[in-house]
Design a protein around this motif. Structure first.
Motif, PDB file in Angstrom:
ATOM      1  N   THR A 190      49.448  33.986  35.537  1.00  0.00           N
ATOM      2  CA  THR A 190      50.664  34.668  35.962  1.00  0.00           C
ATOM      3  C   THR A 190      51.852  34.231  35.124  1.00  0.00           C
ATOM      4  O   THR A 190      52.685  35.055  34.737  1.00  0.00           O
ATOM      5  N   ASP A 194      29.827  40.510  40.117  1.00  0.00           N
ATOM      6  CA  ASP A 194      29.807  39.117  39.687  1.00  0.00           C
ATOM      7  C   ASP A 194      28.573  38.872  38.820  1.00  0.00           C
ATOM      8  O   ASP A 194      27.440  38.918  39.320  1.00  0.00           O
ATOM      9  N   GLU A 247      40.523  44.855  42.685  1.00  0.00           N
ATOM     10  CA  GLU A 247      41.218  43.737  43.324  1.00  0.00           C
ATOM     11  C   GLU A 247      40.361  43.107  44.409  1.00  0.00           C
ATOM     12  O   GLU A 247      40.313  41.880  44.541  1.00  0.00           O
ATOM     13  N   ALA A 248      39.674  43.925  45.186  1.00  0.00           N
ATOM     14  CA  ALA A 248      38.843  43.406  46.272  1.00  0.00           C
ATOM     15  C   ALA A 248      37.661  42.611  45.738  1.00  0.00           C
ATOM     16  O   ALA A 248      37.180  41.675  46.377  1.00  0.00           O
ATOM     17  N   ALA A 299      37.621  40.749  43.060  1.00  0.00           N
ATOM     18  CA  ALA A 299      38.006  39.550  42.316  1.00  0.00           C
ATOM     19  C   ALA A 299      37.616  38.305  43.107  1.00  0.00           C
ATOM     20  O   ALA A 299      37.899  38.187  44.289  1.00  0.00           O
ATOM     21  N   ASP A 338      36.930  33.800  43.185  1.00  0.00           N
ATOM     22  CA  ASP A 338      37.686  32.567  43.026  1.00  0.00           C
ATOM     23  C   ASP A 338      37.442  31.998  41.630  1.00  0.00           C
ATOM     24  O   ASP A 338      36.759  32.589  40.807  1.00  0.00           O
ATOM     25  N   ARG A 384      40.996  36.846  40.195  1.00  0.00           N
ATOM     26  CA  ARG A 384      42.112  37.490  40.881  1.00  0.00           C
ATOM     27  C   ARG A 384      43.435  37.202  40.164  1.00  0.00           C
ATOM     28  O   ARG A 384      44.277  38.084  40.007  1.00  0.00           O
ATOM     29  N   SER A 385      43.616  35.973  39.724  1.00  0.00           N
ATOM     30  CA  SER A 385      44.859  35.625  39.035  1.00  0.00           C
ATOM     31  C   SER A 385      44.981  36.368  37.711  1.00  0.00           C
ATOM     32  O   SER A 385      46.085  36.744  37.287  1.00  0.00           O
ATOM     33  N   ILE A 404      43.698  39.389  37.091  1.00  0.00           N
ATOM     34  CA  ILE A 404      44.026  40.776  37.421  1.00  0.00           C
ATOM     35  C   ILE A 404      45.504  40.895  37.776  1.00  0.00           C
ATOM     36  O   ILE A 404      46.192  41.834  37.349  1.00  0.00           O
ATOM     37  N   ASP A 405      46.013  39.934  38.554  1.00  0.00           N
ATOM     38  CA  ASP A 405      47.435  39.948  38.892  1.00  0.00           C
ATOM     39  C   ASP A 405      48.290  39.838  37.633  1.00  0.00           C
ATOM     40  O   ASP A 405      49.323  40.503  37.504  1.00  0.00           O
TER      41      ASP A 405
END
Length: 371
Positions: free
Chosen positions: A154, A181, A202-203, A205, A207, A218-219, A221-222
């Motif tokens: 980020t 995965d 997003e769903a 993603a 850990d 997830r990070s 993608i964000d």
């Protein structure tokens, strides 16, 4: 790298696991590979900012810890050791190729304050103009609430937007974004190009895939969402692959490209700060007419559209704009303090509470659905 290629301003984020050995020490071999590829970009005329993880991973063993520490004081102590080790190695390696590296340590509060946000941007611009390679990391030793900026993925995306980068490259221990995965599904397919970040993406993603790093899919993608909203293409790929950085800049690398296809999704510097960095200090609740004015007509928020004010914010503060369904419409910079907005003697005046130029709606920064 060919001479006719467009010279780019590139932000490269490198993860902890891509810099350290399996024992948690700095890997000289990995650092040499990374710096050599960055040097190749510099030699070709590109500007490079490096966002480097690895301070805690590099320092915790020298702190006397057998495993990566979990308590905040130990993490910060390890970072204070590791950050120096990282910069020493980077400086030595870049100087051997004729390039100077600089260190920039920041916290989230540096981005949430608009003056300091602009100062960081100006500093990086000067360094790039002089041919220097800025190396950015969060100031882990003084972060008081949690070590990560969100994480360095980020942070890298926000730095890319801050300096109006042409491309963000995120290097990690994974090949890219898959439709499942790959550690659990042999048939998982690498998504080479992503034009829209869907709810399904997003769903799905997970850990962190590494015990060394802190940022998971997830990070990443964000980070890609932030970069795309700023008009910046993002590449995600595996750090260990040969020529990964140069190939990513040339568009030839194996990995995932998060492509920007809508030129209207490109926030200016002011709106980037409002959307991604500011800390809202209150709320303004608007009626249906105000909601329509903002979302449908792209107009400013007038006094007669305000139903309620929450918080005791000053003039110039960033506030959340809430509709009658209690849904957040977006963020904006107010022209008046909370008390002035509520002043009954001035209530009937035709005043602009938030100018349309100082407002960011969620529709402005959303990424359309559909792969």
């Amino acid at each position: 790298m060919t001479p006719e290629q467009k010279k780019k301003r590139v932000v490269i984020k490198i993860g902890s696991s891509s810099l350290t050995s399996r024992h948690g020490e700095i890997s000289r071999k990995k650092l040499e590979k990374l710096t050599e590829e960055i040097v190749e970009l510099k030699d070709a005329g590109h500007e490079v900012v490096l966002v480097s993880s690895g301070a805690v991973a590099a320092g915790y063993r020298k702190l006397g810890c057998i495993v990566r520490p979990t308590s905040l004081p130990e993490k910060q102590a390890a970072a204070s050791i590791g950050q120096g080790l990282l910069m020493e190695s980077y400086s030595e390696l870049f100087l051997s190729h004729g390039y100077v590296a600089s260190q920039i340590l920041i916290t989230r509060s540096d981005f949430s304050d608009e003056n300091r946000y602009n100062n960081v941007r100006n500093t990086i611009h000067v360094l790039l103009e002089r041919g220097i390679i800025p190396i950015v990391n969060e100031n882990d030793t003084v972060t008081i609430d949690r070590l990560k900026f969100g994480d360095n993925d980020t942070l890298a995306a926000k730095v890319a937007g801050l300096i109006q980068s042409d491309q963000l490259i995120i290097l990690s221990d994974i090949n890219g974004l898959y439709d499942a995965d790959p550690r659990k599904n042999r048939d998982a397919k690498l998504l080479e190009n992503v034009y829209h970040i869907t709810p399904e993406i997003e769903a799905g993603a997970g850990d962190s895939g590494s015990t060394i790093g802190t940022g998971g899919m997830r990070s990443k993608i964000d980070a890609a969402k932030i970069a795309m909203a700023s008009g910046i293409t993002t590449f995600l790929g595996k750090a260990g692959k040969p020529n990964i950085i140069c190939d990513a800049v040339s568009g030839r690398a194996m990995g995932t490209y998060f492509q920007v296809t809508d030129p209207t999704i490109n926030l200016n510097q002011k709106k980037q700060w409002i959307a991604f960095h500011s800390g809202p200090e209150g709320e303004i609740h608007t009626n249906e007419a105000g909601r329509d004015a903002i979302l449908m007509k792209k107009e400013s928020l007038q006094t007669n559209f305000v139903n309620k004010v929450v918080g005791n914010f000053p003039k110039g503060a960033v506030v959340r704009i809430i509709d009658e369904e209690n849904e957040e419409i977006g963020l904006g910079v107010v022209n008046f303090s909370a008390n002035d907005i509520l002043d009954p003697e001035r209530r009937e005046e035709d005043r602009v509470v938030i100018d349309v130029q100082d407002m960011v709606c969620h529709l402005d920064i959303s990424i359309p659905v559909g792969l």
